[in-house]
Design an enzyme around this catalytic site. Structure first.
Site, short mmCIF file in Angstrom:
data_model
loop_
_atom_site.label_atom_id
_atom_site.label_comp_id
_atom_site.label_asym_id
_atom_site.label_seq_id
_atom_site.Cartn_x
_atom_site.Cartn_y
_atom_site.Cartn_z
N HIS A 1 -7.16 -6.35 1.95
CA HIS A 1 -5.71 -5.42 2.77
C HIS A 1 -5.94 -6.31 3.77
O HIS A 1 -6.20 -6.97 4.13
CB HIS A 1 -6.09 -3.83 3.57
CG HIS A 1 -7.60 -2.99 2.97
ND1 HIS A 1 -6.08 -1.70 2.78
CD2 HIS A 1 -8.76 -2.59 2.33
CE1 HIS A 1 -6.53 -0.72 2.12
NE2 HIS A 1 -8.29 -1.48 1.74
N ASP B 1 0.72 -1.18 -0.21
CA ASP B 1 -0.11 0.20 0.04
C ASP B 1 0.66 0.91 -0.06
O ASP B 1 1.66 1.35 0.95
CB ASP B 1 -0.95 0.42 1.18
CG ASP B 1 -2.54 0.76 0.93
OD1 ASP B 1 -3.40 0.56 1.13
OD2 ASP B 1 -2.19 2.05 0.94
N ILE B 2 0.68 2.02 -0.86
CA ILE B 2 1.44 3.27 -0.78
C ILE B 2 1.83 4.12 0.33
O ILE B 2 1.86 4.97 0.92
CB ILE B 2 0.74 4.33 -1.91
CG1 ILE B 2 1.95 5.44 -2.86
CG2 ILE B 2 -0.31 4.87 -2.03
CD1 ILE B 2 1.39 5.56 -3.99
N ASN C 1 -12.96 -2.74 3.18
CA ASN C 1 -13.90 -1.64 3.08
C ASN C 1 -15.18 -1.73 1.75
O ASN C 1 -14.31 -2.16 0.35
CB ASN C 1 -12.79 -0.14 3.10
CG ASN C 1 -12.37 -0.19 3.60
OD1 ASN C 1 -12.32 -0.57 4.83
ND2 ASN C 1 -11.06 -0.07 3.75
N HIS D 1 -10.70 -4.93 -3.17
CA HIS D 1 -9.16 -5.51 -2.93
C HIS D 1 -8.95 -6.05 -1.54
O HIS D 1 -10.28 -5.45 -0.68
CB HIS D 1 -8.31 -3.63 -3.00
CG HIS D 1 -8.35 -2.91 -2.51
ND1 HIS D 1 -10.20 -2.08 -3.06
CD2 HIS D 1 -8.61 -1.96 -1.57
CE1 HIS D 1 -10.62 -0.93 -2.38
NE2 HIS D 1 -9.41 -1.08 -1.06
N VAL E 1 -11.05 3.32 -3.23
CA VAL E 1 -11.14 2.72 -5.10
C VAL E 1 -11.81 1.92 -5.73
O VAL E 1 -12.01 0.17 -4.38
CB VAL E 1 -9.26 1.64 -5.40
CG1 VAL E 1 -9.09 1.69 -6.24
CG2 VAL E 1 -8.37 2.76 -4.99
P1 AMP Z 1 -9.33 1.76 0.13
O1 AMP Z 1 -9.55 2.45 1.55
O2 AMP Z 1 -10.06 1.22 1.40
O3 AMP Z 1 -10.31 1.54 -1.19
O4 AMP Z 1 -8.04 1.80 -0.36
C1 AMP Z 1 -7.65 1.23 -1.49
C2 AMP Z 1 -6.06 2.20 -1.00
O5 AMP Z 1 -5.13 1.74 -1.70
C3 AMP Z 1 -5.79 2.72 -0.04
O6 AMP Z 1 -5.00 2.50 1.59
C4 AMP Z 1 -4.58 3.85 -0.21
O7 AMP Z 1 -3.79 3.60 0.72
C5 AMP Z 1 -4.16 2.67 -1.90
N1 AMP Z 1 -3.15 3.20 -3.10
C6 AMP Z 1 -3.76 4.36 -3.73
N2 AMP Z 1 -3.15 4.30 -4.52
C7 AMP Z 1 -2.12 3.33 -4.47
C8 AMP Z 1 -1.29 2.95 -5.62
N3 AMP Z 1 -0.99 3.81 -6.51
N4 AMP Z 1 -0.43 2.41 -5.42
C9 AMP Z 1 -0.73 1.15 -3.97
N5 AMP Z 1 -1.78 1.65 -3.44
C10 AMP Z 1 -2.28 2.55 -3.42
#
Ligand code: AMP
Ligand code: ZN
Length: 122
Positions: free
Chosen positions: A103, A31-32, A88, A101, A97
């Site tokens: 976590h 995760d970024i 989520n 996905h 997003v």
């Molecule tokens: P959610 O909030 O459950 O939709 O999780 C989306 C996750 O994607 C968040 O924890 C972000 O930090 C992560 N995220 C967003 N952009 C990127 C990226 N380019 N590379 C890796 N993780 C990302």
């Protein structure tokens, strides 16, 4: 593949990510903005907006996500110490997003499951 979906673009290699596992159906990457010492996001290659839609469209791929999570937990050294797996789903859960996905969070004690609540539970 959805051209305006961030995770579809990571799966396609159009946006860089630190990939820790890749299979026929699943890609996992750091995760970024990590929220735990170990924070990996596992995504199906197939685009579905959230986990429940994935369960309806491709239950085998949903199972693949959990199998992959176990493999990632071992590779990241958190399998024995424990970790949290969560999806989520929707706005109130904080989903940002809209490509399903999973976590994987670990590497130290994690906080309360749901964090602060605006209202007491009924
Ligand atoms: P959610 O909030 O459950 O939709 O999780 C989306 C996750 O994607 C968040 O924890 C972000 O930090 C992560 N995220 C967003 N952009 C990127 C990226 N380019 N590379 C890796 N993780 C990302
Ligand atoms: Zn997508």
């Amino acid at each position: 593949m959805s051209a305006d979906c961030l995770f579809c673009r990571i799966v396609a290699g159009e946006i860089p990510a630190t990939v820790v596992l890749s299979t026929d159906t699943v890609v996992a990457f750091y995760d970024i903005a990590p929220q735990a010492p170990t924070h990996v996001v596992l995504v199906p290659r197939e685009h579905e907006p959230h986990a429940v839609a994935l369960a309806a469209a491709a239950p085998d791929v949903l199972a693949d996500l959990f199998t992959a999570a176990g493999d990632v937990a071992k590779a990241e050294g958190v399998a024995d110490s424990g970790y949290r797996l969560l999806f989520n789903t929707g706005e109130n859960a904080g989903q940002t997003v809209f490509h399903a996905h999973l976590h994987l969070l670990g590497g130290g004690p994690l906080g309360a499951l749901a964090g602060a609540r605006p209202e007491p539970l009924r």
